[in-house]
Scaffold this motif. Sequence first.
Motif, PDB file in Angstrom:
ATOM      1  N   ALA A 120      -4.769 -40.646  54.700  1.00  0.00           N
ATOM      2  CA  ALA A 120      -4.623 -40.188  56.388  1.00  0.00           C
ATOM      3  C   ALA A 120      -4.685 -39.624  57.610  1.00  0.00           C
ATOM      4  O   ALA A 120      -4.876 -40.393  58.891  1.00  0.00           O
ATOM      5  CB  ALA A 120      -3.930 -38.540  55.727  1.00  0.00           C
ATOM      6  N   ASP A 121      -6.282 -39.250  57.749  1.00  0.00           N
ATOM      7  CA  ASP A 121      -7.001 -39.029  58.455  1.00  0.00           C
ATOM      8  C   ASP A 121      -7.438 -40.965  58.838  1.00  0.00           C
ATOM      9  O   ASP A 121      -7.704 -40.638  60.036  1.00  0.00           O
ATOM     10  CB  ASP A 121      -8.740 -38.471  57.681  1.00  0.00           C
ATOM     11  N   ALA A 171      -5.679 -45.522  64.107  1.00  0.00           N
ATOM     12  CA  ALA A 171      -4.556 -46.367  64.955  1.00  0.00           C
ATOM     13  C   ALA A 171      -4.136 -46.686  66.462  1.00  0.00           C
ATOM     14  O   ALA A 171      -4.763 -45.806  66.991  1.00  0.00           O
ATOM     15  CB  ALA A 171      -3.186 -45.228  64.402  1.00  0.00           C
ATOM     16  N   SER A 229      -4.772 -42.930  60.454  1.00  0.00           N
ATOM     17  CA  SER A 229      -4.549 -41.879  61.845  1.00  0.00           C
ATOM     18  C   SER A 229      -6.020 -42.840  62.466  1.00  0.00           C
ATOM     19  O   SER A 229      -6.186 -42.676  64.252  1.00  0.00           O
ATOM     20  CB  SER A 229      -4.172 -40.367  61.800  1.00  0.00           C
ATOM     21  N   GLU A 230      -6.898 -42.330  62.767  1.00  0.00           N
ATOM     22  CA  GLU A 230      -8.606 -42.645  62.986  1.00  0.00           C
ATOM     23  C   GLU A 230      -8.318 -43.535  63.607  1.00  0.00           C
ATOM     24  O   GLU A 230      -8.742 -44.267  64.592  1.00  0.00           O
ATOM     25  CB  GLU A 230      -9.389 -42.002  62.786  1.00  0.00           C
TER      26      GLU A 230
END
Lengths: 251, 508
Positions: free
Chosen positions: A244-245, A251, A248-249
Motif C-alpha cells: 500500500a505505502d 501514484a 500510494s507513494e
Amino acid sequence: MLNIKDLHVKLEEEDKQILKGVNLEVKAGKVHAIMGPNGSGKSTLSYVLSGRDGYEVTGGSAHLGEDDLLEMEPEERAAAGLFLAFQYPVEIPGVGNMTFLRTSVNAQRKARGEEEMSAADFLKEVRARAKDLKIDADMLKRPVNVGFSGGEKKRNEILQMAMLQPKMCILDETDSGLDVDAMKLVSEGVNALRDAGRGFLVITHYQRLLDHIKPDVVHIMADGRIVKTGGPELALEVENNGYADILSEVA
Amino acid sequence: MDNVVDDVMVKEGVDQETVDAVREVGGAYKYGWETEIEMEYAPKGLNTDIVKLISDKNEEPEWMLEWRLAAYERWLQKKEPKWAMVDYPEIDFQDQYYYARPKSMEVKPKSLDEVDPKLLETYAKLGIPLKEQMLLAGVEGAEETTGAPRKVAVDAVFDSVSVGTTFKDELAKAGVIFCSISEAIKDHPELVKKYLGSVVPVSDNYYATLNSAVFSDGSFVYVPPGVRCPMELSTYFRINAENTGQFERTLIIADKGSYVSYLEGCTAPQRDIAQLHAAVVEIIIEEDAEVKYSTVQNWYPGDENGKGGIYNFVTKRADCRGDRAKVMWTQVETGSAVTWKYPSCILRGDDSQGEFYSIAIANNMQQADTGTKMIHLGKNTKSRIVSKGISAGKAQNTYRGLVSMHPKAKSSRNYTQCDSLLIGDKCGAHTVPYIEVKNNSSRVEHEATTSKVDDDQMFYCRSRGMDEEEAVALVVNGFCKDVLQALPMEFAMEAQQLVAISLEGSVG
Ligand SMILES: Nc1ncnc2c1ncn2[C@@H]1O[C@H](COP(=O)(O)OP(=O)(O)O)[C@@H](O)[C@H]1O
Ligand SMILES: [Mg+2]
C-alpha cells in the motif's frame, strides 16, 4: 543479458492490456527479484518472455543477449538459454521424468549443434543433481509431475533447471506452497547455480525466499508496470508494510 | 525408402539388433519393400475348385476339406456387414488370389537351414531373425532395462504359407506344441477337430466364414495341463505377393493350469492397390489357465491420399471355458487402411477374467473401427477395457465395445476406460459403447474422454527445448505407455517407436 524495453502486452482473445510498458535489465551474474500484488502481470511477463500462446505484444522489445526473444519459438528461446520454472508445473501422464529430462537436454543440445549427452553421462549427472534436491530414484521414474506434491513439483523444476544449465533463469513463485525444508532445498539449488555468467529473475510474494536467495536488485510490479526499483531493503519494506505505502507513494 | 533416421536416441545397454530395428521403423513406412522371389499362385478368384486347391496344397485330410466346403457354401449366402464406421470401395472377391506360395516352399523344408535364404533374409530385414537365439530386450532408458536375455519362438508366415518355426524341439520337450496350423491338421487332427471353430463358429460373420473356407496357414499352440510355456511364442505375418489376400488361422489352447504369452506382428509392402487380410484367432482357456495375446499390427496403411493399404477384417475371440481362466488382449494398431477388429472374451467359467488393452493410431486417410466384447456368463467374472484411440490427418477412429452381463453372471464387474486423442481438426474419434446388464448384482463403469493434445503440456515441453513434433510424440507416447508396458519387450520397443513415427508431421 536480459533486456526488456517498454514491453506492452495484451490478451489475444480479449481487449485487455496486461503489461503497460515494462523496462528491465538483468546483467549476467545478477539476481533480480520481482514482487507485486496478485494480478499485476508477473506471470504474464514470464510467459511472454518464454513464448506462450495467447498474448499479443503491442509494443516494446525483449532481448536475451543479441537474440530477439519475441521473434523466436519457445524451443528456440530455451536453446538460447532461457528457462522458466513454472508457477504451476504441468503434469504429463505416462512420460517418465527421466525421459522428459533427457529429451529436453538433448533437444537443446541438438538445436545448438552440440553432441547429445551419452546415456551414462546423463545418468551420472541427473543422479548427482537429484541427490542435492533430495529427489529419489522413484521420483525420477514416475511420470512428469503426476501425483507429485506441491513441494516435489517445485523441486523438480529446479532439477530441470540444473540439468539444462540455462543462462537466464526465471522462477515464478517457486516458493509458494513450500514448507521450510523444501524452501531451503530449492534455495540451495538456486544458489548452487549462481555464477558470473548467469542471470536470475525471481518472482515472489515473500521476503522469506529472499532470505535464502539474496537478490542484488528488487523491483515492485503493479498494474503492468515496474513502479519501483531498489536493493534488498525494498523487499523488507514490502514484508513489513505491504504494498500500500509503495503504491500510494508512486501514484 | 532408404531414408535412415539418425536422430534416434540410442541408449546404452541396447543391443545392435534392437538399434537396427529402431532404424528400420524410423522412416515413413519402413516395411514397404518387397522380396523378389519366384511365386506360385492359385488361379485368380474364388470357387469350390480354389477351396479344394488350398486344401490339396496343404495335403489335408478329407474332413478338413469338407469343413472348408461347408463354410464356402455358408459364405455364399452371407452379406458383407455395413455397420462399422468404415468406408471403402466395394471389394471384388473374384479379382484376387487366394493362394500364393514361394516356389522354394513347394517341398516343405525339414529345418530352418533348408529354407530359401531369400526368405530368411526377409525376416532378418524385418528385425525378426529366424535363428534360435536369445533376444535382448530394452524399452526405456538404460536404467530401466531388464537386460535379461529371453527366448522368443517365432512362426514365420509368408503370404499363404508358414516358412518355419523356431525352438520347436525345445518346446516339445516341455510338452508344448507350437507349429503351423497346416502341420497341426496333419499331425494333431484330434486337437484341431475338437477345437477349430468352437470359439468362432464357421458362420459367425462374413469374414470369419470366408476365412474358414480359404485359410491357408497360421499358427497352432497347445500348452498341456500345468505347463508354463518356457518361452514367449510369436507369429510374424508378412504379405509379399500382389493382389493376394492373406487368410490366416490361429488356434491356441491353454489346458488346465497352463500359461502362455503369445505375440503377433504383421507388415506388408507398399502398393497402390488395396489388399485384403481376413484372419481368425481362436483361444481356448481351461480352468486356472492364463493366456496373454498381444498384437503389433503394422500392415501397410496406404498413402496420404488413401491409395492402397491393407483392409484388415479380423475376428479374434477367447473363450474362458474353465473357472478362474484368464485372458489378456493387448493390441497396438498402427497400420492398415481399414481396420475392423474386436478381440473379445467369453467369460464362461466362474471367476474368470478378461482384459483388453488397445491403442489404435490412425493417420492420413486410415480408418479404424475397433474395440472388444466382454460376454459375462459365469459368476464373479471380471473384465477391464482400456482403449486409446489416436487420430491424425483425416483419419477416423471408432471404439466399439459391448459389455454384456448375463443373468447367471452374478456379482460381475466391468471397468471401461476409453480415451480419444485428436491431433488436428480434420480427423474424427467416435465411441460406441453398448452395455447390457441382465442381473442386478453386477456393475459396469464407463468413462470416456476426448481431448486434444493439451496446450499447456505442449508449451511445457517446448519451453524445455523440444520442437512441436517432438513434444506431440512425447505426450502421445506417454498417453500410450501404460498399454505398451503390458507388451512383451521385444516388440514393445518397436511399438513405442511406431507410436512416435505414425504421428510425424501431423501437428496442426
Ligand atoms: N489467459 C488469460 N486470460 C484472462 N486473463 C488473464 C490471462 N492471463 C492473465 N490474465 C489476467 O492478467 C492479469 C495479470 O495476471 P498474472 O500475470 O497472472 O499476474 P500475477 O502473476 O502478477 O499474479 C490478471 O488480471 C489476470 O487475470
Ligand atoms: Mg503469477
